[in-house]
Design an enzyme around this catalytic site. Structure first.
Site, PDB file in Angstrom:
ATOM      1  N   CYS A 170      41.192  16.432  49.952  1.00  0.00           N
ATOM      2  CA  CYS A 170      41.074  15.246  50.781  1.00  0.00           C
ATOM      3  C   CYS A 170      39.937  14.383  50.253  1.00  0.00           C
ATOM      4  CB  CYS A 170      40.820  15.541  52.241  1.00  0.00           C
ATOM      5  SG  CYS A 170      42.136  16.455  53.029  1.00  0.00           S
ATOM      6  N   ARG A 220      42.048  14.427  44.663  1.00  0.00           N
ATOM      7  CA  ARG A 220      41.635  15.353  45.723  1.00  0.00           C
ATOM      8  C   ARG A 220      42.766  15.698  46.689  1.00  0.00           C
ATOM      9  NH1 ARG A 220      36.001  15.448  45.769  1.00  0.00           N
ATOM     10  NH2 ARG A 220      36.001  16.450  47.790  1.00  0.00           N
ATOM     11  N   TRP A 234      45.212  16.135  51.527  1.00  0.00           N
ATOM     12  CA  TRP A 234      45.857  17.367  51.065  1.00  0.00           C
ATOM     13  C   TRP A 234      46.107  18.170  52.336  1.00  0.00           C
ATOM     14  CZ3 TRP A 234      44.893  22.705  51.038  1.00  0.00           C
ATOM     15  CH2 TRP A 234      45.701  23.446  50.168  1.00  0.00           C
ATOM     16  N   ASN A 287      37.223  15.392  55.944  1.00  0.00           N
ATOM     17  CA  ASN A 287      37.520  16.316  54.835  1.00  0.00           C
ATOM     18  C   ASN A 287      36.926  17.659  55.232  1.00  0.00           C
ATOM     19  OD1 ASN A 287      37.749  17.658  52.397  1.00  0.00           O
ATOM     20  ND2 ASN A 287      36.073  16.552  51.423  1.00  0.00           N
ATOM     21  N   GLY A 288      37.745  18.710  55.206  1.00  0.00           N
ATOM     22  CA  GLY A 288      37.254  20.034  55.599  1.00  0.00           C
ATOM     23  C   GLY A 288      38.230  20.673  56.563  1.00  0.00           C
ATOM     24  N   GLU A 337      45.651  32.587  31.837  1.00  0.00           N
ATOM     25  CA  GLU A 337      45.391  31.142  31.925  1.00  0.00           C
ATOM     26  C   GLU A 337      46.620  30.364  31.434  1.00  0.00           C
ATOM     27  OE1 GLU A 337      43.662  29.000  33.192  1.00  0.00           O
ATOM     28  OE2 GLU A 337      43.596  27.235  31.898  1.00  0.00           O
ATOM     29  N   LYS A 342      48.607  27.722  33.737  1.00  0.00           N
ATOM     30  CA  LYS A 342      48.796  26.323  33.335  1.00  0.00           C
ATOM     31  C   LYS A 342      50.270  25.960  33.411  1.00  0.00           C
ATOM     32  CE  LYS A 342      45.764  25.035  33.433  1.00  0.00           C
ATOM     33  NZ  LYS A 342      44.366  25.220  33.668  1.00  0.00           N
ATOM     34  N   GLU A 376      51.606  25.872  37.145  1.00  0.00           N
ATOM     35  CA  GLU A 376      51.111  24.836  38.054  1.00  0.00           C
ATOM     36  C   GLU A 376      51.652  23.453  37.736  1.00  0.00           C
ATOM     37  OE1 GLU A 376      46.849  24.200  38.285  1.00  0.00           O
ATOM     38  OE2 GLU A 376      46.613  24.686  36.183  1.00  0.00           O
ATOM     39  N   HIS A 384      54.079  49.635  31.588  1.00  0.00           N
ATOM     40  CA  HIS A 384      53.839  50.265  32.896  1.00  0.00           C
ATOM     41  C   HIS A 384      54.569  49.532  34.023  1.00  0.00           C
ATOM     42  CE1 HIS A 384      51.028  53.013  31.104  1.00  0.00           C
ATOM     43  NE2 HIS A 384      50.433  51.995  30.506  1.00  0.00           N
ATOM     44  N   LYS A 411      42.650  18.764  43.222  1.00  0.00           N
ATOM     45  CA  LYS A 411      41.681  19.149  42.202  1.00  0.00           C
ATOM     46  C   LYS A 411      40.501  19.934  42.764  1.00  0.00           C
ATOM     47  CE  LYS A 411      39.988  18.514  37.939  1.00  0.00           C
ATOM     48  NZ  LYS A 411      40.693  19.415  37.039  1.00  0.00           N
TER      49      LYS A 411
END
Ligand code: F6R
Length: 603
Positions: free
Chosen positions: A2, A27, A74, A98-99, A475, A479, A482, A498, A598
């Site tokens: 946000c 954001r 968001w 925001n929060g 990673e 990537k 996402e 395994h 982000k």
């Protein structure tokens, strides 16, 4: 997560608010909204989706008013919809938040009993109602905003305006970032200093608990106890530095290409002076164990650093996800620890909660952070900057390689202190090659585009590596998933047998990180096990390694030969390119992948 932007000026602010939101869009981009006050009172316009949708609405229904607040969301509580968009309003009070208000259910019930009528499903809507009830009970707006701390559990940054006083914007922060600034045309509030570029020269960085009264020509800041206080002012960089895509179609691609320059900036700052020693006043001889803490991509950087600490500095370390560390039981085993918290944004809620916990345990903390104006950079005992410049693409690229480069510098410093001079020299020499080796990989982009075609058709993909390349396998998978939404998992190559090898079939490409080195023969056996099960193999390795496996590779990407210590940094680049080009091939929204944002400022 946000973004808040607010302005008070001598001219209508709707345009500047929408521009501010565009800069904060990384954001969150589920919905956006803006409210202003004009002669007829409060007006609000919202739109689902990106800020461009809001911009069209604002152009169609102009919003007069020289004071306003704006928000890009968001979604946490309630789906992305106009009614759930901020600003939220209650009896002449408008708020952006925001929060998370953790006790919103209880507050809502109490406020409903008092006759407040809620329109949205959000936790945030309790805030304007709390303020308007306090104002109705006789508090001025400033006192009403101050009293939020008595009611709300959770984190917040809020910007507030009231119909009764059009000359002041109020704001308060508790656990979510906020800065204020004054420029020639008025005052501004923003979740991120970079969004203020071009509007003011410097910004006041608020501390937790601070409250602000912002007028056209004055900023007044009050601390937790209501005392006027002066806070640090930081220069706001020029616009171009943050928002220029450098001729690339996406921020992510630009940021991948920024990496040689980032490596050079780190080299220049960290190599030419005893920079780490100046920044980190710790004696690594007095430390028995390192604790590395982060989330997501930053966590994978920590996993690589764990191997470097062991191999180069002879120091053992534990790596923890911040979201787990913050609630993990503490074992008092008498070991002397130092903690390293790694974050691009410096505002990740879980990482900040870990910092808080470590403070309580009196563990010295080192923050490795890109955003120098951030809570982690300010509040860790010691701070090492990443120097990656603004990273706007939601998928982290250059911040990841910067994290690896800076962690490696810290490892070299610790090794030197601990008398492992030859190992430190070797690591520094390898790092000295980083910029030009990364550049060599960037020149290989065309080959990567061809290989991306194989992955783009897949429903699922596996990534495997060993040693310091195992975190890179994870990673690479992160990537890919996402930004292209292809299911992908990263495994330690030796673990496949395994269980995960059951997933291997002709339709599931396996990306194997296979450069020459001590572990290559083991990795090569794992690759052959995959080939025996008809897995489609995409190999990443230097020429020698690729040659040794050429009979089983369906596709291969050549990495420049380099010191093994440098391999994780170099391997990151083709993995980023792969994810990028697969997402392009699938027509995905690269810089705004679905469901993500982000800066993850909620738990
Ligand atoms: C993935 C990504 C995230 C972040 C994570 C931590 O590309 O960017 O996984 O790494 O959200 O964020 P920071 O580093 O800001 O603490």
């Amino acid at each position: 997560m946000c973004g808040i932007f607010a302005a008070i000026s001598d001219r209508p602010v709707a345009g500047v608010l929408v521009e501010g939101l565009k800069r904060l869009e990384y954001r969150g981009y589920d919905s956006a909204g803006v409210a202003t006050i004009d002669d007829e009172g409060l007006r609000r316009v919202c739109a689902v989706g990106k800020v461009s949708a809001l911009q069209q609405r604002v152009e169609a229904e102009p919003l007069p008013g020289c004071i306003g607040i704006a928000h890009t969301r968001w979604a946490t509580h309630g789906a992305p919809s106009e009614v759930n968009s901020h600003p939220h309003m209650a009896s002449g009070v408008a708020v952006v938040h925001n929060g998370i208000v953790e006790n919103h259910g209880e507050l809502r019930q109490r406020l409903e009993r008092q006759g407040c009528r809620f329109l949205s499903e959000t936790d945030s809507e309790v805030i304007p109602w709390l303020i308007s009830c306090a104002v109705a009970d006789g508090s001025g707006p400033a006192r009403a905003v101050r009293s939020l701390g008595e009611h709300i559990e959770g984190s917040y940054a809020v910007a507030v305006m009231t119909e009764n006083d059009r000359n002041v914007l109020h704001a308060k922060r508790h656990g979510s970032p906020l800065v204020a600034a004054l420029g020639p045309r008025g005052g501004y509030l923003s979740s991120d200093i970079s969004a203020l570029a071009g509007l003011a020269d410097e910004a006041v960085v608020l501390s937790d608990g601070d409250q602000v009264e912002l007028r056209r020509d004055a900023i007044s800041v009050f601390d937790k106890s209501g005392r006027p206080v002066l806070r640090a002012r930081l220069p706001i960089d020029a616009v171009g530095e943050h928002f220029d895509k450098g001729g690339h179609p996406h921020y992510m691609l630009k940021e991948i290409h920024d990496q040689p320059a980032v490596a050079r900036a780190i080299e220049a700052r960290y190599d030419k002076s005893p920079f780490v020693a100046e920044q980190v006043a710790l004696d690594f001889n007095q430390i028995d164990r390192i604790r590395l803490i982060a989330c997501g991509t930053s966590y994978y950087a920590c996993l690589v650093a764990k191997r470097w600490f062991a191999e180069v500095a002879g120091l053992s370390s534990d790596v923890e996800l911040a979201s787990e560390h913050r609630y993990a039981p503490v074992v008092a085993d008498g070991q002397r620890e130092a903690a390293i918290l790694v974050s691009q944004s410096g505002e990740t809620a879980d990482t900040l909660a870990s910092l808080e916990k470590l403070r309580g345990l009196r563990t010295p903390t080192i923050g490795i952070v890109n955003q120098q104006v951030s809570t982690l950079a300010r509040e860790a005992d010691f701070f090492l900057p990443l120097l990656a410049g603004a990273e706007i693409g939601v998928a982290s690229t250059k911040a990841f390689t910067a994290q690896l480069l800076v962690l490696a510098r810290l490892v070299a410093h610790a090794a030197e202190q601990r008398g492992q001079r030859a190992a430190a020299r070797r690591l520094r020499a390898a790092l000295g090659e980083a910029a030009k080796t990364i550049e060599a990989v960037l020149h290989n982009e065309a080959a990567i585009v061809a290989v991306a075609g194989i992955l783009a058709k897949a429903r699922s993909a596996l990534f495997v590596g060993r040693g310091a390349l195992y975190p890179l396998a994870m990673e690479g998978a992160l990537k890919l998933k996402e930004i292209s939404y292809i299911h992908a998992e990263g495994f330690a190559a030796g673990e496949l047998k395994h269980g995960p090898i059951a997933l291997v079939d002709a339709d599931t490409p396996v990306v194997a990180l296979a450069p020459s080195g001590d572990l290559f023969p083991k990795l090569a056996s794992n690759v052959r096990e995959i080939a025996a099960r008809k897995g489609k193999i995409i190999l990443l390795g230097d020429r020698k390694a690729l040659l040794a496996l050429s009979d089983v590779a369906d596709a291969s990407l050549t990495l420049p030969a380099c010191d093994e210590l440098l391999q994780p940094i170099i391997a990151a680049i083709p993995l980023q390119f792969l994810a990028y080009h697969v997402a392009v091939a699938r027509g995905c929204d690269i810089d705004h992948p679905r469901n993500l944002a982000k800066s993850v400022t909620v738990e």
